[in-house]
Scaffold this active site. Structure first.
Site, short mmCIF file in Angstrom:
data_model
loop_
_atom_site.label_atom_id
_atom_site.label_comp_id
_atom_site.label_asym_id
_atom_site.label_seq_id
_atom_site.Cartn_x
_atom_site.Cartn_y
_atom_site.Cartn_z
N VAL A 1 -1.71 21.45 -16.71
CA VAL A 1 -2.86 22.53 -16.71
C VAL A 1 -2.31 23.95 -16.87
O VAL A 1 -1.46 24.23 -15.91
CB VAL A 1 -3.79 22.38 -15.86
CG1 VAL A 1 -4.86 23.66 -15.77
CG2 VAL A 1 -4.44 20.88 -15.90
N HIS B 1 -3.94 -18.07 10.27
CA HIS B 1 -4.51 -18.35 9.25
C HIS B 1 -6.06 -18.54 9.45
O HIS B 1 -6.52 -19.13 10.48
CB HIS B 1 -4.01 -19.83 8.78
CG HIS B 1 -4.78 -20.37 7.53
ND1 HIS B 1 -4.42 -20.16 6.37
CD2 HIS B 1 -5.52 -21.36 7.44
CE1 HIS B 1 -5.25 -20.35 5.46
NE2 HIS B 1 -6.17 -21.42 6.01
N MET C 1 5.68 15.07 4.14
CA MET C 1 4.45 15.74 5.03
C MET C 1 3.48 14.78 5.24
O MET C 1 2.39 14.46 4.77
CB MET C 1 4.00 16.93 4.12
CG MET C 1 4.96 17.90 3.86
SD MET C 1 4.32 19.14 2.74
CE MET C 1 5.43 20.73 2.87
N GLU D 1 -2.01 14.58 -14.61
CA GLU D 1 -0.71 14.55 -13.67
C GLU D 1 0.52 14.88 -14.74
O GLU D 1 0.66 14.53 -15.83
CB GLU D 1 -0.41 13.13 -13.09
CG GLU D 1 1.05 12.82 -12.80
CD GLU D 1 1.42 13.64 -11.62
OE1 GLU D 1 2.50 14.28 -11.74
OE2 GLU D 1 0.84 14.12 -10.73
#
Length: 463
Positions: free
Chosen positions: A234, A442, A316, A200
């Site tokens: 990258v 509950h 999106m 990232e």
């Protein structure tokens, strides 16, 4: 003479098909253009639905492999039949897309098969035939964003589309992008046996998520075996017969390193899809990010042309597109369609899930909003303990003066379902006190939401 319509919707994804159905319900003659062989767009065909099918199947595999023994259930040797898992995914997709086709027939929506192009205001060309219409709605969605130096072939280097179709579990899957799509698909293949590394560019996962939730989310995924290289980029990908070699550098610059992968998943985001649509010829304006520009009523600068969903600004998300599709149809019919963008939930369907609505703590600080915080951990929730799923917590943010709910963020089991209560609270302008005073069954996971609302006033009961 070609057939004419009141509304032609271009694109049959969640926004487009819902817009077409709503317009037909309102008495208009409607057509919907779709070039795929099936309706439903990216979401139903190669996105939301198939990914959730694989997420569920892989979670079942994970549970039976690692968790059933804790419940006193011994099953012996567990094996993976990936072919059957993929086939089931296809069956789930087929049922959904056929369902949309049924709804078109039920509501008398005409499916125009092929790619649509706007040749002029009020004119749409499909497969060489021009259709006239009073209104055009652009609902063409989005496509995976590319990355320079990383060439997708949907075999070794894949987008989400190819990432859903792998024929074998990769030894090492490298995910480029720490957003929702990358983490969901990374989870699928990690559960099935792959080593998963997420790269990232930023210093955190899922940018835009509440920071406290995001940090805990990263810890939980790390505990499950995912590895992360944050603040990294990258710059190149070299394919060979035995895998892909990635060149990775620090985002701020520095010495590069090589990372070897069997499969690389490129998931750095999505971009609006307007290719071949003819928007420029029709005079429709786009913004600096290639999105169709619209006003508060989804109208473009060209009268009679509207746009909704991923192709315009905003998150999106399929459900955001659906809401806009309904609103646009109602506006075209002369009604008062509206979307409350403060009440649009977002969900990451890993396990545990992450769900969010409204503002984050960082956003409130940035605009100088005085607020209170209520938090409650799932470790203190009886139902979560019984499930054996106690990671995470509920966090509610409320206006310090009025107590009105401004945001809610949940990391935990079934967070995507639990968030609906807080979406409703924001939609109706409820206070944290309103949520706290509402009786919750509950034992249920929902009690963690009630307790977080109580905690906003410093009076949680079970911690």
């Amino acid at each position: 003479m070609s057939e004419s319509f009141d509304v032609i919707v271009i694109g049959a994804g969640p926004g487009g098909y819902v817009c077409a159905i709503r317009a037909a319900q309102l008495g208009m003659k409607v057509a919907c253009v779709e070039k795929r062989a099936t309706l439903g767009g990216t979401c139903l065909n190669v996105g939301c639905i198939p990914s959730k099918a694989l997420l569920q199947s892989s979670e079942n595999f994970e549970e039976i492999s690692h968790s059933f023994a804790e419940h006193g259930i011994n099953v012996g040797q567990v094996s993976l039949d990936l072919g059957r898992m993929q086939a089931r995914k296809g069956e789930v997709v087929a049922a959904n897309v056929k369902g949309v086709e049924f709804l078109f027939k039920k509501n008398k929506v005409t499916w125009l098969k092929g790619a649509g192009k706007i040749t002029a205001p009020g004119k749409v060309e499909v497969e060489g035939q021009t259709y006239e219409t009073k209104n055009i709605v652009i609902a063409t969605g989005s496509d995976s964003a590319p990355l320079r130096g990383v060439e997708v072939d949907e075999k070794q280097i894949v987008t989400s589309t190819g990432g859903l179709e792998l024929e074998k579990v990769p030894g090492h899957l490298v995910v480029i992008g720490g957003g929702v799509i990358g983490l969901e698909l990374g989870s699928v293949w990690r559960r099935l046996g792959a080593e998963v590394t997420v790269i990232e560019f930023l210093d955190r996962l899922v940018p835009g998520m509440d920071n406290e939730i995001g940090k805990q989310f990263e810890r939980v995924l790390g505990k499950q075996g995912m590895k992360f290289k944050l603040k990294s980029k990258v710059t190149a990908a070299e394919k060979s017969a035995d895998g892909v070699t990635l060149t990775v550098e620090p985002a701020a610059g520095g010495e590069a390193e090589q990372i070897k992968a069997d499969v690389v998943l490129l998931a750095i985001g999505r971009r609006p899809y307007v290719e071949g649509l003819g928007v420029a010829d029709a005079g429709v304006e786009l913004d600096e990010r290639g999105r169709v520009k619209v006003d508060g009523q989804f109208r473009t600068n060209v009268p009679g042309i509207y746009a909704i969903g991923d192709v315009i600004a905003g998150p999106m998300l399929a459900h955001k597109a659906e809401e806009e599709g309904v609103a646009a149809a109602e506006i075209i019919a002369g009604q008062h369609g509206h979307v409350n963008y403060a009440a649009i939930p977002g969900v990451v369907y890993t396990w545990p899930e992450v769900a969010t609505v409204g503002e984050t703590e960082e956003q409130l600080k940035e605009r100088g909003q005085a607020y209170t915080v209520g938090k409650f951990p799932f470790t203190a929730n009886g139902r979560a303990r019984a499930m054996g799923s106690t990671d995470g917590f509920v966090k509610i943010l409320a206006d310090k003066q009025t107590d009105r709910v401004l945001g809610a963020h949940i990391l935990g089991p079934d967070a995507g379902t639990l968030i609906a209560e807080m979406v409703m609270a924001i939609e109706f302008g409820a206070s944290a006190e309103d949520v706290a005073r509402t009786c919750h069954a509950h034992p249920s996971l929902n009690e963690a939401v009630k307790e977080a609302a109580l905690a906003a006033d410093g009076r949680a009961l079970h911690i």
